[in-house]
Design an enzyme around this catalytic site. Sequence first.
Site, mmCIF file in Angstrom:
data_model
loop_
_atom_site.group_PDB
_atom_site.id
_atom_site.type_symbol
_atom_site.label_atom_id
_atom_site.label_comp_id
_atom_site.label_asym_id
_atom_site.label_seq_id
_atom_site.Cartn_x
_atom_site.Cartn_y
_atom_site.Cartn_z
ATOM 1 N N LYS A 1 0.827 -1.209 0.000
ATOM 2 C CA LYS A 1 0.000 0.000 0.000
ATOM 3 C C LYS A 1 0.862 1.259 0.000
ATOM 4 C CE LYS A 1 -3.744 2.281 2.551
ATOM 5 N NZ LYS A 1 -4.629 2.218 3.740
ATOM 6 N N TYR B 1 3.967 1.498 -1.029
ATOM 7 C CA TYR B 1 4.645 1.570 -2.322
ATOM 8 C C TYR B 1 3.716 2.142 -3.396
ATOM 9 C CZ TYR B 1 7.180 0.149 -6.522
ATOM 10 O OH TYR B 1 7.834 0.153 -7.725
ATOM 11 N N ASP B 2 2.486 1.637 -3.414
ATOM 12 C CA ASP B 2 1.526 2.065 -4.438
ATOM 13 C C ASP B 2 1.229 3.561 -4.346
ATOM 14 O OD1 ASP B 2 1.395 -0.494 -5.401
ATOM 15 O OD2 ASP B 2 -0.454 -1.011 -4.344
ATOM 16 N N LEU C 1 29.697 -23.224 -23.967
ATOM 17 C CA LEU C 1 30.457 -24.056 -23.039
ATOM 18 C C LEU C 1 30.544 -25.476 -23.562
ATOM 19 C CD1 LEU C 1 29.027 -22.910 -19.577
ATOM 20 C CD2 LEU C 1 31.208 -22.277 -20.608
ATOM 21 N N GLU D 1 27.946 -23.401 -10.432
ATOM 22 C CA GLU D 1 26.743 -22.574 -10.555
ATOM 23 C C GLU D 1 25.646 -23.366 -11.251
ATOM 24 O OE1 GLU D 1 28.834 -18.224 -11.218
ATOM 25 O OE2 GLU D 1 28.537 -19.504 -12.953
ATOM 26 N N LYS E 1 22.910 -24.101 -14.018
ATOM 27 C CA LYS E 1 22.770 -23.771 -15.443
ATOM 28 C C LYS E 1 21.282 -23.561 -15.721
ATOM 29 C CE LYS E 1 24.163 -25.279 -20.061
ATOM 30 N NZ LYS E 1 22.843 -25.124 -20.694
ATOM 31 N N ASP F 1 17.695 -22.716 -17.380
ATOM 32 C CA ASP F 1 17.074 -23.063 -18.661
ATOM 33 C C ASP F 1 16.107 -21.944 -19.034
ATOM 34 O OD1 ASP F 1 16.436 -24.470 -20.878
ATOM 35 O OD2 ASP F 1 15.394 -26.104 -19.868
ATOM 36 N N ARG G 1 21.793 -13.482 -26.641
ATOM 37 C CA ARG G 1 23.122 -13.994 -26.937
ATOM 38 C C ARG G 1 23.397 -13.998 -28.441
ATOM 39 N NH1 ARG G 1 25.639 -18.261 -28.728
ATOM 40 N NH2 ARG G 1 27.696 -18.767 -27.892
ATOM 41 N N GLU H 1 20.614 -14.723 -16.933
ATOM 42 C CA GLU H 1 19.592 -15.539 -17.579
ATOM 43 C C GLU H 1 18.218 -14.995 -17.229
ATOM 44 O OE1 GLU H 1 19.284 -19.256 -19.958
ATOM 45 O OE2 GLU H 1 20.953 -17.996 -19.307
ATOM 46 N N TYR I 1 25.541 -13.751 -13.421
ATOM 47 C CA TYR I 1 26.653 -14.601 -12.996
ATOM 48 C C TYR I 1 27.994 -14.230 -13.614
ATOM 49 C CZ TYR I 1 24.831 -16.679 -17.312
ATOM 50 O OH TYR I 1 24.348 -16.854 -18.587
ATOM 51 N N LYS J 1 33.530 -23.843 -13.152
ATOM 52 C CA LYS J 1 34.536 -22.907 -13.658
ATOM 53 C C LYS J 1 35.740 -22.870 -12.709
ATOM 54 C CE LYS J 1 30.857 -19.757 -15.244
ATOM 55 N NZ LYS J 1 30.258 -18.410 -15.034
ATOM 56 N N LYS K 1 25.547 -31.515 -18.054
ATOM 57 C CA LYS K 1 24.139 -31.582 -18.449
ATOM 58 C C LYS K 1 23.412 -32.677 -17.680
ATOM 59 C CE LYS K 1 22.494 -29.860 -21.814
ATOM 60 N NZ LYS K 1 21.604 -28.697 -21.991
ATOM 61 N N CYS L 1 -21.050 -40.107 -13.070
ATOM 62 C CA CYS L 1 -19.920 -40.636 -12.309
ATOM 63 C C CYS L 1 -19.503 -41.993 -12.877
ATOM 64 C CB CYS L 1 -20.297 -40.776 -10.836
ATOM 65 S SG CYS L 1 -19.000 -41.544 -9.829
ATOM 66 N N CYS M 1 -20.480 -44.697 -9.912
ATOM 67 C CA CYS M 1 -21.852 -44.964 -9.440
ATOM 68 C C CYS M 1 -22.938 -44.510 -10.409
ATOM 69 C CB CYS M 1 -22.070 -44.302 -8.076
ATOM 70 S SG CYS M 1 -22.109 -42.487 -8.140
ATOM 71 N N CYS N 1 -18.815 -35.720 -8.165
ATOM 72 C CA CYS N 1 -19.945 -36.608 -7.909
ATOM 73 C C CYS N 1 -20.450 -36.296 -6.507
ATOM 74 C CB CYS N 1 -19.508 -38.073 -8.002
ATOM 75 S SG CYS N 1 -20.787 -39.222 -7.442
ATOM 76 N N CYS O 1 -21.530 -43.793 -3.332
ATOM 77 C CA CYS O 1 -20.478 -43.869 -4.354
ATOM 78 C C CYS O 1 -19.284 -44.563 -3.716
ATOM 79 C CB CYS O 1 -20.097 -42.473 -4.856
ATOM 80 S SG CYS O 1 -18.869 -42.488 -6.195
#
Length: 672
Positions: free
Chosen positions: A32, A34-35, A80, A120, A122, A124, A143, A178, A226, A290, A314, A408, A411, A424, A430
């Site tokens: 609040k 911040y807003d 790499l 570190e 990796k 994705d 990249r 990344e 990194y 590394k 990997k 169902c 039943c 159901c 049931c």
Amino acid sequence: MDKMQRMEQLVEQLNQYNYHYYTLDQPLVSDKEYDLLYDELTALEAETGITLPDSPTGRVGGELLQGFKPHRHLAPLWSLDKAQNEEQLINWNNRVLRLIADYNSKNPDTPLPDPTYVVELKFDGLTLNLTYTDGKLVQASTRGNGVIGEGILAQVKTIKSVPLTIPFTAGTIEVQGEGIMNLSVLAKYNETAAEPLKNARNAAAGALRNLNPRTTAERKLNAYFYNVGYSDGIRFSSHQEMVAFLKENRFKVNPHVTYHDSFQEVIDVLHTIVDKRSSLDYLIDGAVIKITDMRTREVLGYTDKFPRWAVAFKFEAEETTTVLESVTWNVGRTGKITPLARVEPVELAGVTVQNCTLNNVGDIERKNLKFALGTRVFIRRSNDVIPEILGKVTEEQDGGEIVYPVNCPACGFPLEQRGAHLFCNNRLDCKPQIVSRITHFASRDAMDIETFSEKTAEQLHDELNVREPAELYTLTFEQLIKLERFGEKKANNLLKAIEESKGRDLASFLYALGIPNTGKSTTKVLADHFRDLDKIMNATVEELTELPDIGGIVAESIVSFFADPFMQAGIHKMLSLGVEAKPPQQAAPVTDSFFSGKTVVLTGTLHQLGRDEATARLEALGAKVTGSVSKKTDLVIAGEKAGSKLAKAQELGIPVIEDEDELIKLLNGQNE
């Protein structure tokens, strides 16, 4: 103060708050507050027609771009070399050792040190290369081919963990990281998305390479950094120095960075990362090793393609594609109908996958799977959890239709759709619901009726017409002895266990009832606070939401459950038959232990103690054990295969105990 000065002040203040919130996970003010400041800045910018370069209002995404412009990196972004197994890793390290030994034999006056290593994660996602000149973000790019990428500055500015300005103002630097989409953010996005995203990697890459920065902003991406690839005003002697520089300049650095003196330590930590992979709130596809010493890196140099001083290890893929063959529908304890997909067998993360979860009919619609039978789909497997179908490989509706049941499957009762789920409502007749409800009621964490199993529940249902948990307390020896495979000993043992269950405590009884959206931690909160079953049954939503770990949805579930005449009748019947639902015992509070006054969350498997014993001992030492991680959590205890709670704790910077021996020492008061 004039308007321009006030705008400068607000920009500096809001950027400081953003840094603490998105990078450090240590908010300084409420949303609040911040807003209010953000709205004031927006109003001033509209009034003056001026937007400062590092204004946080620029993160919402600007106008649609005409296209991407090529950007030539100041220093190349290298690929790499990859290692698929330990043998290849050891071969890489042996080459490093040979090269260092060869250099030292030729340069005895200036030898290189023995190698040390950094490991570190990796990520994705999509590689980012950010350019800062005199402390200001002036360019961001992909990249590309390592030499030339695409300029995506407008898109990257929407990532709130990316600093728009940094304290370092002594020239130009390029910083690599990344761009990712957290898995929890992806799940929340897909709940309301008209076009769900198939996976986090594609979601991040697609957002950053989207010509509409507003689309990027909607994805709420994150970024970890990194490497400093180019700098004309600073040099580093080690990787540790470079990471310290990144942190000092407000870049978000992933906490899973470890340093090692021996290569065996590197191998060991890679096994740890593999085990923890599924508990992370983002995708990784490996780890990067590394050499830490920068002079050694310079001496080792590069091949035509790769640096000789780094290698990527990997992991086995956790995502793949296969063919969706069929869908069946299962009935759960609450009557919820859950689809289960049968897929063409495929190897994934070391196992053969044949069944996948689809969650509900809403999930099928969101993932464009309604017409997917016989087509290829993406699947993902995390840890030991049943794999999940992420979506169709193609967008076309070119497969057979998944037909939703109207009645169902167990039943034949007409189904009702509530939100994204089918239900159901035939609770009294049931069979799968009844058997699951009774099995849950008798389970160890609930009423703990020894020797009871799902087969027992099914037999009691089929042969003695047992329809609800309360009827367990009406069973007689004469009834049981007539059942198939029930001798005198088995009948007496079961009756004894049922009788002993009457003395279970209030929290266990509440858990046994199977209140929707509640687990053991929530029922314990209820028992500890109210200490009386009648008070819990008559509690209002307002009273319940005042308790820790209980939000509006859970409170509504509790109130609705106890308002149901069927549930009320069952509870009163059990009480009349001797079930006590004892209030918890109150012990004198402990105030001088390591855990006194701390809010603690347990996650994962504890092999020496077990979760129940650990909880009991923590509470005896003055801790409050809760079920969810928040900024109010003081400590997380993570056992083996800890899940999303561990990931959230790490994101929030909450202290974590991952060594069970350390936990036991602290419980025993050995906290010197």
